[in-house]
Design a protein around this motif. Structure first.
Motif, PDB file in Angstrom:
ATOM      1  N   THR A 170      -0.242 -18.813  32.429  1.00 18.96           N
ATOM      2  CA  THR A 170       0.574 -19.704  31.950  1.00 18.96           C
ATOM      3  C   THR A 170       1.940 -19.133  31.514  1.00 18.96           C
ATOM      4  OG1 THR A 170      -0.225 -19.879  29.678  1.00 18.96           O
ATOM      5  CG2 THR A 170      -1.152 -21.316  31.425  1.00 18.96           C
ATOM      6  N   SER A 171       2.898 -19.841  31.795  1.00 16.62           N
ATOM      7  CA  SER A 171       4.355 -19.123  31.664  1.00 16.62           C
ATOM      8  C   SER A 171       5.457 -20.191  31.206  1.00 16.62           C
ATOM      9  CB  SER A 171       4.866 -18.332  32.656  1.00 16.62           C
ATOM     10  OG  SER A 171       5.063 -18.982  33.751  1.00 16.62           O
ATOM     11  N   ARG A 172       6.506 -19.674  30.788  1.00 15.54           N
ATOM     12  CA  ARG A 172       7.862 -20.469  30.489  1.00 15.54           C
ATOM     13  C   ARG A 172       8.951 -19.554  31.312  1.00 15.54           C
ATOM     14  NH1 ARG A 172       8.377 -24.605  27.217  1.00 15.54           N
ATOM     15  NH2 ARG A 172      10.176 -23.992  26.176  1.00 15.54           N
ATOM     16  N   LEU A 173       9.782 -19.986  31.933  1.00 18.76           N
ATOM     17  CA  LEU A 173      10.761 -19.368  32.593  1.00 18.76           C
ATOM     18  C   LEU A 173      11.921 -19.027  31.628  1.00 18.76           C
ATOM     19  CD1 LEU A 173      10.880 -20.856  36.006  1.00 18.76           C
ATOM     20  CD2 LEU A 173       9.813 -18.596  35.366  1.00 18.76           C
ATOM     21  N   SER A 174      12.655 -17.973  31.763  1.00 21.36           N
ATOM     22  CA  SER A 174      13.923 -17.673  31.130  1.00 21.36           C
ATOM     23  C   SER A 174      15.246 -18.482  31.910  1.00 21.36           C
ATOM     24  CB  SER A 174      14.224 -16.273  31.000  1.00 21.36           C
ATOM     25  OG  SER A 174      14.467 -15.765  32.519  1.00 21.36           O
ATOM     26  N   ASN A 175      16.234 -18.161  31.597  1.00 22.81           N
ATOM     27  CA  ASN A 175      17.381 -18.586  32.378  1.00 22.81           C
ATOM     28  C   ASN A 175      17.708 -17.910  33.490  1.00 22.81           C
ATOM     29  OD1 ASN A 175      17.966 -20.999  30.638  1.00 22.81           O
ATOM     30  ND2 ASN A 175      18.993 -19.503  29.119  1.00 22.81           N
ATOM     31  N   ASP A 176      17.025 -16.758  33.678  1.00 19.44           N
ATOM     32  CA  ASP A 176      17.426 -15.759  34.809  1.00 19.44           C
ATOM     33  C   ASP A 176      16.200 -15.848  35.740  1.00 19.44           C
ATOM     34  OD1 ASP A 176      18.047 -13.743  36.415  1.00 19.44           O
ATOM     35  OD2 ASP A 176      17.823 -12.150  34.875  1.00 19.44           O
ATOM     36  N   THR A 177      16.516 -16.740  36.806  1.00 23.04           N
ATOM     37  CA  THR A 177      15.323 -16.866  37.591  1.00 23.04           C
ATOM     38  C   THR A 177      15.422 -16.352  39.118  1.00 23.04           C
ATOM     39  OG1 THR A 177      15.866 -19.044  38.059  1.00 23.04           O
ATOM     40  CG2 THR A 177      14.371 -18.846  36.266  1.00 23.04           C
ATOM     41  N   GLU A 178      16.898 -15.621  39.291  1.00 22.28           N
ATOM     42  CA  GLU A 178      17.222 -15.088  40.614  1.00 22.28           C
ATOM     43  C   GLU A 178      15.913 -14.381  41.098  1.00 22.28           C
ATOM     44  OE1 GLU A 178      20.643 -12.965  40.595  1.00 22.28           O
ATOM     45  OE2 GLU A 178      20.463 -12.502  42.822  1.00 22.28           O
ATOM     46  N   GLY A 179      15.429 -14.664  42.395  1.00 17.83           N
ATOM     47  CA  GLY A 179      14.480 -13.722  43.061  1.00 17.83           C
ATOM     48  C   GLY A 179      13.207 -14.400  42.723  1.00 17.83           C
ATOM     49  N   TYR A 223      10.568 -14.311  32.895  1.00 22.96           N
ATOM     50  CA  TYR A 223       9.769 -15.188  31.797  1.00 22.96           C
ATOM     51  C   TYR A 223      10.122 -14.886  30.452  1.00 22.96           C
ATOM     52  CZ  TYR A 223       6.232 -15.269  35.679  1.00 22.96           C
ATOM     53  OH  TYR A 223       5.683 -15.473  36.828  1.00 22.96           O
ATOM     54  N   SER A 224      10.392 -16.092  29.707  1.00 21.52           N
ATOM     55  CA  SER A 224      10.893 -16.020  28.051  1.00 21.52           C
ATOM     56  C   SER A 224       9.331 -15.958  27.627  1.00 21.52           C
ATOM     57  CB  SER A 224      11.348 -17.673  27.834  1.00 21.52           C
ATOM     58  OG  SER A 224      10.529 -18.541  27.785  1.00 21.52           O
ATOM     59  N   GLU A 225       8.121 -16.408  27.931  1.00 20.49           N
ATOM     60  CA  GLU A 225       6.864 -16.233  27.449  1.00 20.49           C
ATOM     61  C   GLU A 225       5.777 -16.316  28.322  1.00 20.49           C
ATOM     62  OE1 GLU A 225       5.508 -18.614  24.274  1.00 20.49           O
ATOM     63  OE2 GLU A 225       6.774 -20.393  25.160  1.00 20.49           O
ATOM     64  N   PHE A 226       4.620 -15.658  28.344  1.00 21.89           N
ATOM     65  CA  PHE A 226       3.706 -15.961  29.270  1.00 21.89           C
ATOM     66  C   PHE A 226       2.177 -15.684  28.585  1.00 21.89           C
ATOM     67  CE2 PHE A 226       4.592 -11.543  30.827  1.00 21.89           C
ATOM     68  CZ  PHE A 226       3.249 -10.931  30.597  1.00 21.89           C
ATOM     69  N   ALA A 227       1.144 -16.249  29.006  1.00 24.43           N
ATOM     70  CA  ALA A 227      -0.190 -15.835  28.612  1.00 24.43           C
ATOM     71  C   ALA A 227      -0.905 -15.612  29.620  1.00 24.43           C
ATOM     72  CB  ALA A 227      -0.851 -17.061  27.718  1.00 24.43           C
ATOM     73  N   ILE A 228      -2.037 -14.621  29.443  1.00 23.21           N
ATOM     74  CA  ILE A 228      -2.821 -14.283  30.783  1.00 23.21           C
ATOM     75  C   ILE A 228      -4.373 -14.518  30.046  1.00 23.21           C
ATOM     76  CG2 ILE A 228      -3.720 -12.607  32.457  1.00 23.21           C
ATOM     77  CD1 ILE A 228      -0.796 -11.489  32.317  1.00 23.21           C
ATOM     78  N   ARG A 229      -5.087 -15.255  30.777  1.00 26.73           N
ATOM     79  CA  ARG A 229      -6.434 -15.380  30.301  1.00 26.73           C
ATOM     80  C   ARG A 229      -7.508 -15.182  31.296  1.00 26.73           C
ATOM     81  NH1 ARG A 229      -3.459 -19.436  27.768  1.00 26.73           N
ATOM     82  NH2 ARG A 229      -3.421 -19.380  25.219  1.00 26.73           N
ATOM     83  N   ILE A 230      -8.284 -14.038  31.125  1.00 20.56           N
ATOM     84  CA  ILE A 230      -9.474 -13.689  32.119  1.00 20.56           C
ATOM     85  C   ILE A 230     -10.493 -14.545  31.409  1.00 20.56           C
ATOM     86  CG2 ILE A 230     -10.556 -11.827  33.130  1.00 20.56           C
ATOM     87  CD1 ILE A 230      -7.531 -11.657  33.261  1.00 20.56           C
TER      88      ILE A 230
END
Lengths: 105, 105
Positions: A18-27, A89-96
Motif C-alpha cells: 500500500t502506498s501514497r505517491l509523491s509529486n514526482d511520478t515521472e516514469g 512514493y511519499s510513504e508505503f507499507a509492505i505486508r507479507i
C-alpha cells in the motif's frame, strides 16, 4: 490487471503493498506496468490485483515465502524499488501474509 | 480512508476483499462509507485501506481471527453482505490472512 486473481486452494502467501505517491511520478506508470509483467514470469507467482485512488493497493499472490524472497531480490525489481523509495512514493507499507482461508462469489 | 493503516507489530490478521461491481450500484457508496465507519468501532479493529479502479480492493486489519469472525457476524454488516451479493458485486473474493512481517517507509 483488471480481473480478480484466480488463486489455488489455501494456504498460499501474498504481499500487500500500500502506498501514497509523491509529486514526482515521472516514469512511475511505465515502471508499474513493467514490474507487473515481470512479476507474472517469476517462479511461484499466482496472481496480482491493483487499484489506486488516493491510496494505491497492490496485492500479489505467491506459492511460498521463498518465491516472495526471490522476487524481492530480482535485479530489475531492485532498481524499481530504489526508484520508488527515492522518488515516487511519499510513504508505503509492505505486508507479507499467509492466506489461510478464502471465499469467492 | 486516505491514510495508510498504522498497524502494530506482527503477527496480526487481515481480510483482503477484492471485487468488481455490477451495473446496479445504487446505494453502494453510502453503504461502503457506513460499513467502514462501523468496522472502526469493532473490537480488535486495527485499520482499513481501500482503493477502487476497475477492481476494488479493501484490506481491513484485525487483532485476531475471533475479531474477524465477530465482524462477519455483525447484524448490520450481514445486511450489507446480502445486498452486496444480491445487487452490487458481479464477483468478489475474500481472503483471510495472517500478516507475518511488515516494512514501512
Amino acid at each position: 490487471m483488471t480481473t480478480l486473481a484466480k488463486t489455488p486452494k489455501p494456504p498460499y502467501y501474498c504481499v500487500i503493498f500500500t502506498s501514497r505517491l509523491s509529486n514526482d511520478t515521472e516514469g512511475y506508470a511505465a515502471m508499474g506496468t513493467r514490474m507487473e509483467a515481470l512479476a507474472t514470469t517469476q517462479a511461484g507467482f499466482l496472481g496480482i490485483e491493483s487499484a489506486r485512488e488516493e491510496l494505491g493497493i497492490t496485492v500479489s499472490y505467491w506459492q511460498s515465502l521463498e518465491a516472495i524472497k526471490a522476487w524481492k531480490q530480482n535485479a530489475e525489481h531492485i532498481e524499481a524499488q530504489q526508484m520508488g523509495k527515492a522518488r515516487w512514493y511519499s510513504e508505503f507499507a509492505i505486508r507479507i501474509s499467509k492466506v489461510e482461508r478464502d471465499y469467492f462469489m
